[in-house]
Design an enzyme around this catalytic site. Structure first.
Site, PDB file in Angstrom:
ATOM      1  N   SER A  24      25.385  35.885  10.003  1.00  0.00           N
ATOM      2  CA  SER A  24      25.524  34.452   9.714  1.00  0.00           C
ATOM      3  C   SER A  24      25.892  34.200   8.251  1.00  0.00           C
ATOM      4  O   SER A  24      26.034  33.059   7.833  1.00  0.00           O
ATOM      5  CB  SER A  24      24.223  33.714  10.043  1.00  0.00           C
ATOM      6  OG  SER A  24      23.122  34.317   9.379  1.00  0.00           O
ATOM      7  N   ASN A 111      11.798  33.931  10.041  1.00  0.00           N
ATOM      8  CA  ASN A 111      11.707  32.746  10.905  1.00  0.00           C
ATOM      9  C   ASN A 111      11.191  31.518  10.153  1.00  0.00           C
ATOM     10  O   ASN A 111      11.739  30.420  10.294  1.00  0.00           O
ATOM     11  CB  ASN A 111      10.814  33.034  12.115  1.00  0.00           C
ATOM     12  CG  ASN A 111      11.426  34.096  13.015  1.00  0.00           C
ATOM     13  OD1 ASN A 111      12.595  34.443  12.861  1.00  0.00           O
ATOM     14  ND2 ASN A 111      10.638  34.615  13.945  1.00  0.00           N
ATOM     15  N   THR A 156      35.981 -11.882  20.293  1.00  0.00           N
ATOM     16  CA  THR A 156      35.307 -11.106  21.339  1.00  0.00           C
ATOM     17  C   THR A 156      36.435 -10.596  22.224  1.00  0.00           C
ATOM     18  O   THR A 156      37.454 -11.299  22.380  1.00  0.00           O
ATOM     19  CB  THR A 156      34.326 -11.962  22.178  1.00  0.00           C
ATOM     20  OG1 THR A 156      35.069 -13.024  22.781  1.00  0.00           O
ATOM     21  CG2 THR A 156      33.202 -12.543  21.324  1.00  0.00           C
ATOM     22  N   HIS A 157      36.295  -9.404  22.747  1.00  0.00           N
ATOM     23  CA  HIS A 157      37.384  -8.780  23.536  1.00  0.00           C
ATOM     24  C   HIS A 157      38.683  -8.664  22.736  1.00  0.00           C
ATOM     25  O   HIS A 157      39.759  -8.597  23.319  1.00  0.00           O
ATOM     26  CB  HIS A 157      37.673  -9.562  24.826  1.00  0.00           C
ATOM     27  CG  HIS A 157      36.444  -9.977  25.590  1.00  0.00           C
ATOM     28  ND1 HIS A 157      35.914  -9.209  26.596  1.00  0.00           N
ATOM     29  CD2 HIS A 157      35.636 -11.050  25.449  1.00  0.00           C
ATOM     30  CE1 HIS A 157      34.827  -9.811  27.078  1.00  0.00           C
ATOM     31  NE2 HIS A 157      34.631 -10.937  26.386  1.00  0.00           N
ATOM     32  N   SER A 278      55.487   7.626   5.034  1.00  0.00           N
ATOM     33  CA  SER A 278      56.150   8.418   6.064  1.00  0.00           C
ATOM     34  C   SER A 278      57.341   9.121   5.447  1.00  0.00           C
ATOM     35  O   SER A 278      58.033   8.556   4.594  1.00  0.00           O
ATOM     36  CB  SER A 278      56.624   7.504   7.203  1.00  0.00           C
ATOM     37  OG  SER A 278      57.664   8.149   7.920  1.00  0.00           O
ATOM     38  N   LYS A 284      56.930   2.548   5.504  1.00  0.00           N
ATOM     39  CA  LYS A 284      55.581   2.763   6.027  1.00  0.00           C
ATOM     40  C   LYS A 284      54.522   2.940   4.954  1.00  0.00           C
ATOM     41  O   LYS A 284      54.743   3.551   3.917  1.00  0.00           O
ATOM     42  CB  LYS A 284      55.561   4.022   6.898  1.00  0.00           C
ATOM     43  CG  LYS A 284      56.355   3.865   8.181  1.00  0.00           C
ATOM     44  CD  LYS A 284      55.581   3.123   9.226  1.00  0.00           C
ATOM     45  CE  LYS A 284      55.000   4.110  10.212  1.00  0.00           C
ATOM     46  NZ  LYS A 284      54.232   3.432  11.230  1.00  0.00           N
ATOM     47  N   ASN A 286      50.734   3.988   5.761  1.00  0.00           N
ATOM     48  CA  ASN A 286      49.862   4.237   6.906  1.00  0.00           C
ATOM     49  C   ASN A 286      48.390   4.337   6.506  1.00  0.00           C
ATOM     50  O   ASN A 286      48.068   4.911   5.471  1.00  0.00           O
ATOM     51  CB  ASN A 286      50.276   5.553   7.592  1.00  0.00           C
ATOM     52  CG  ASN A 286      51.636   5.435   8.264  1.00  0.00           C
ATOM     53  OD1 ASN A 286      51.989   4.373   8.768  1.00  0.00           O
ATOM     54  ND2 ASN A 286      52.389   6.519   8.249  1.00  0.00           N
ATOM     55  N   GLU A 291      42.086   6.097   9.805  1.00  0.00           N
ATOM     56  CA  GLU A 291      42.229   6.807  11.082  1.00  0.00           C
ATOM     57  C   GLU A 291      41.361   8.067  11.117  1.00  0.00           C
ATOM     58  O   GLU A 291      40.745   8.393  12.136  1.00  0.00           O
ATOM     59  CB  GLU A 291      43.696   7.174  11.310  1.00  0.00           C
ATOM     60  CG  GLU A 291      44.593   5.961  11.493  1.00  0.00           C
ATOM     61  CD  GLU A 291      46.065   6.348  11.464  1.00  0.00           C
ATOM     62  OE1 GLU A 291      46.659   6.287  10.377  1.00  0.00           O
ATOM     63  OE2 GLU A 291      46.596   6.727  12.512  1.00  0.00           O
ATOM     64  N   TYR A 318      10.962  31.216  18.127  1.00  0.00           N
ATOM     65  CA  TYR A 318      12.320  31.423  17.618  1.00  0.00           C
ATOM     66  C   TYR A 318      13.156  32.253  18.584  1.00  0.00           C
ATOM     67  O   TYR A 318      12.692  33.242  19.144  1.00  0.00           O
ATOM     68  CB  TYR A 318      12.267  32.139  16.253  1.00  0.00           C
ATOM     69  CG  TYR A 318      13.641  32.422  15.670  1.00  0.00           C
ATOM     70  CD1 TYR A 318      14.289  31.458  14.907  1.00  0.00           C
ATOM     71  CD2 TYR A 318      14.301  33.625  15.912  1.00  0.00           C
ATOM     72  CE1 TYR A 318      15.556  31.692  14.389  1.00  0.00           C
ATOM     73  CE2 TYR A 318      15.569  33.860  15.404  1.00  0.00           C
ATOM     74  CZ  TYR A 318      16.193  32.891  14.643  1.00  0.00           C
ATOM     75  OH  TYR A 318      17.442  33.123  14.135  1.00  0.00           O
ATOM     76  N   GLN A 323      20.254  30.210  15.328  1.00  0.00           N
ATOM     77  CA  GLN A 323      21.151  30.463  14.198  1.00  0.00           C
ATOM     78  C   GLN A 323      22.416  29.609  14.302  1.00  0.00           C
ATOM     79  O   GLN A 323      23.089  29.364  13.299  1.00  0.00           O
ATOM     80  CB  GLN A 323      21.512  31.953  14.146  1.00  0.00           C
ATOM     81  CG  GLN A 323      22.473  32.331  13.039  1.00  0.00           C
ATOM     82  CD  GLN A 323      22.535  33.844  12.862  1.00  0.00           C
ATOM     83  OE1 GLN A 323      21.622  34.450  12.320  1.00  0.00           O
ATOM     84  NE2 GLN A 323      23.607  34.453  13.345  1.00  0.00           N
ATOM     85  N   LYS A 326      23.304  25.884  12.188  1.00  0.00           N
ATOM     86  CA  LYS A 326      23.754  25.575  10.835  1.00  0.00           C
ATOM     87  C   LYS A 326      25.191  25.091  10.751  1.00  0.00           C
ATOM     88  O   LYS A 326      25.478  24.086  10.086  1.00  0.00           O
ATOM     89  CB  LYS A 326      23.552  26.794   9.926  1.00  0.00           C
ATOM     90  CG  LYS A 326      22.087  26.999   9.569  1.00  0.00           C
ATOM     91  CD  LYS A 326      21.850  28.331   8.918  1.00  0.00           C
ATOM     92  CE  LYS A 326      20.580  28.977   9.391  1.00  0.00           C
ATOM     93  NZ  LYS A 326      20.487  29.229  10.846  1.00  0.00           N
TER      94      LYS A 326
HETATM   95  N1  ARG Z   1      19.920  34.145  10.217  1.00  0.00           N
HETATM   96  C1  ARG Z   1      18.787  33.716  10.987  1.00  0.00           C
HETATM   97  C2  ARG Z   1      18.976  32.259  11.426  1.00  0.00           C
HETATM   98  O1  ARG Z   1      19.771  31.607  10.860  1.00  0.00           O
HETATM   99  C3  ARG Z   1      17.539  33.829  10.192  1.00  0.00           C
HETATM  100  C4  ARG Z   1      16.340  34.037  11.009  1.00  0.00           C
HETATM  101  C5  ARG Z   1      16.379  35.387  11.643  1.00  0.00           C
HETATM  102  N2  ARG Z   1      15.178  35.662  12.336  1.00  0.00           N
HETATM  103  C6  ARG Z   1      15.106  36.669  13.189  1.00  0.00           C
HETATM  104  N3  ARG Z   1      13.993  36.861  13.810  1.00  0.00           N
HETATM  105  N4  ARG Z   1      16.149  37.404  13.438  1.00  0.00           N
HETATM  106  O2  ARG Z   1      18.349  31.782  12.349  1.00  0.00           O
END
Ligand code: ARG
Length: 459
Positions: A24, A111, A156-157, A278, A284, A286, A291, A318, A323, A326
């Site tokens: 990751s 974790n 409205t509408h 454009s 133009k 734009n 948008e 967990y 993971q 993120k």
């Molecule tokens: N890279 C992991 C995550 O983003 C960190 C936690 C990893 N924990 C584990 N038991 N492998 O979730």
């Protein structure tokens, strides 16, 4: 070769494909500052509790600051074989200070480490959203103030409904963005509990002080249940949900800007800074920023749905599925912050076309409701009858190709004999908006009261 952090029971290292799906670091390196901050608080607490020697704690604390400055200087060698930000930082710490680095992970797991890092990051984003929304609200209030009593059609509408004022329309968005702001503030308050010290899932046998680390990291308190602490991502879902609602509001105003800046409407002129030309059509200008803001809800709501879907079936506690939280949150946060900044710039720069607004306000029989109300008030007609009489007059005007104020008194009396010349007094749009004096209505005095209230709240 086996992984240095967890490879004791492995004879061989992961396959290249395993590493590719598992690592990751490509995205969670964005958590470096939070990771180092959390580790420093953890090490200081371990030393205060006598779990770590003062000299080790000092070496770890200083080493972590060196890692921080190395990362911030750029060119840090993030390694996919070290999986994530947590192990990349710890590995570099070991290179810098030697085996003492291995003591940092006492009474901790990745974790709870990732849970605290991510909370710190999302908490900052809540603050950034509150700030961005405050700026945006100020921009809308300034627009409202400039044209508090300028008449325009209310729709409205997307059909002409009743005349309103420009100020009223601008202040409608201030209300929406104020609710968005309070959603981010609420989410922040709720997420402000520290999961650090939950360890892998069960807590730890070391005599740690979770209240100390919680306080050091600016949390209100430690989380109360270690299983929940490492399982929960609802703080991220709350951030995403608030972001989705906010992005939806942004998208609605973006759509209005696209319509209003068209040659057919000409309600607003967008600045050169927030439009593009454009390459083939020289005339133009734009509304690309509008948008793109209109589109961002797609990504942000997409991220929200993705994380709900990722989380929904996970047995406690967990699982590596988590993971995947993120990238969704990072992308949604980036999209939201950029949208807020772009919208603030556009709203600050745009100029409303008072004449075009006024011309549009008077067309499309926008004062038909005023006429019906007059029939009720002055002639005592039941509203349903007044509605019918007015509808007949609208049809007559439409047939004659004119607006309601252009009908003659004879035209009017042919439809309802008791109508008098006084009716013309309510057919003007200025009069119409001035009459909407109910609390929160579009009468300029009401609008000015809204503006005054928000100016004070946003000062
Ligand atoms: N890279 C992991 C995550 O983003 C960190 C936690 C990893 N924990 C584990 N038991 N492998 O979730």
């Amino acid at each position: 070769s086996a992984n240095a952090m967890w490879g004791g029971r492995f004879a061989a290292g992961p396959s290249a494909i395993m590493q590719a799906i598992n690592a990751s670091i490509g995205f969670d390196q964005r958590l470096y500052a939070q990771d180092i901050r959390g580790s420093r608080a953890h090490a200081a607490m371990l030393a205060a509790q006598g779990i770590l020697s003062d000299s080790d704690a000092q070496a770890i604390g200083e080493g972590l600051l060196t890692v921080l400055s190395e990362i911030e200087a750029g060119g840090f060698d993030f390694r996919a074989d070290l999986e994530d930000i947590h192990m990349n930082v710890e590995n570099r710490l070991r290179e810098l200070i030697g085996p003492a680095a291995g003591r940092l992970h006492t009474a901790r797991s990745r974790n709870d480490q990732v849970a605290v890092d991510f909370r710190l990051w999302v908490r900052d984003q809540c603050d950034a959203a509150v700030e961005g929304l405050t700026e945006l609200m100020r921009a809308f209030v300034a627009q409202a103030e400039a044209g508090a009593d300028w008449v325009m059609p209310g729709f409205t509408h997307l059909q002409t409904a009743q005349p309103v004022t420009w100020g009223h329309h601008m202040m409608a968005y201030v209300e929406m963005f104020a609710r968005d702001r309070s959603r981010f503030a609420d989410a922040r308050a709720r997420m402000n509990e520290c999961p650090l010290g939950a360890a892998a899932l069960a807590g730890t046998s070391f005599p740690i002080d979770r209240h100390a680390t919680a306080a050091a990291l600016g949390f209100d308190r430690p989380t109360a249940n270690s299983l929940d602490s490492v399982s929960d991502r609802d703080f991220a879902l709350e951030f995403l949900s608030a972001s989705s609602i906010c992005a939806m509001h942004l998208s609605r105003f973006a759509e209005e800007l696209v319509i209003w800046s068209s040659a057919q409407f000409r309600f607003v002129r967008l600045s050169d800074g927030f439009t593009t030309g454009s390459s083939i059509m020289p005339q133009k200008k734009n509304p690309d920023a509008a948008e793109l803001i209109r589109a961002k809800i797609g990504r942000i709501l997409g991220a929200t749905v993705a994380l709900f879907t990722i989380m929904k079936g996970l047995a406690l506690t967990y699982s590596k599925d988590m993971q995947e939280d993120k990238e969704q949150v990072f992308d949604a946060a980036d999209s939201l912050m950029l949208s807020l900044a772009a919208m603030t710039g556009m709203v600050t720069d745009m100029s409303a076309n008072r004449a075009a607004l006024a011309a549009a306000a008077g067309s499309g029989f926008s004062t038909a409701t005023d006429l019906a109300d007059w029939l009720v008030r002055e002639l005592g007609l039941p509203f349903r009858d007044a509605h019918h009489v007015t509808g007949t007059l609208v049809k007559l005007a439409e047939d004659k190709g004119c607006d309601l104020p252009d009908l003659t008194l004879a035209d009017m009396q042919a439809v309802h004999a008791r109508i008098t010349a006084e009716v013309f007094g309510v057919l003007g749009v200025e009069n119409s908006v001035r009459s909407r004096t109910s609390y929160g209505g579009t009468a300029p005095d009401q609008v000015r009261a809204q503006i005054a209230r928000w100016k004070e709240l946003l000062a």
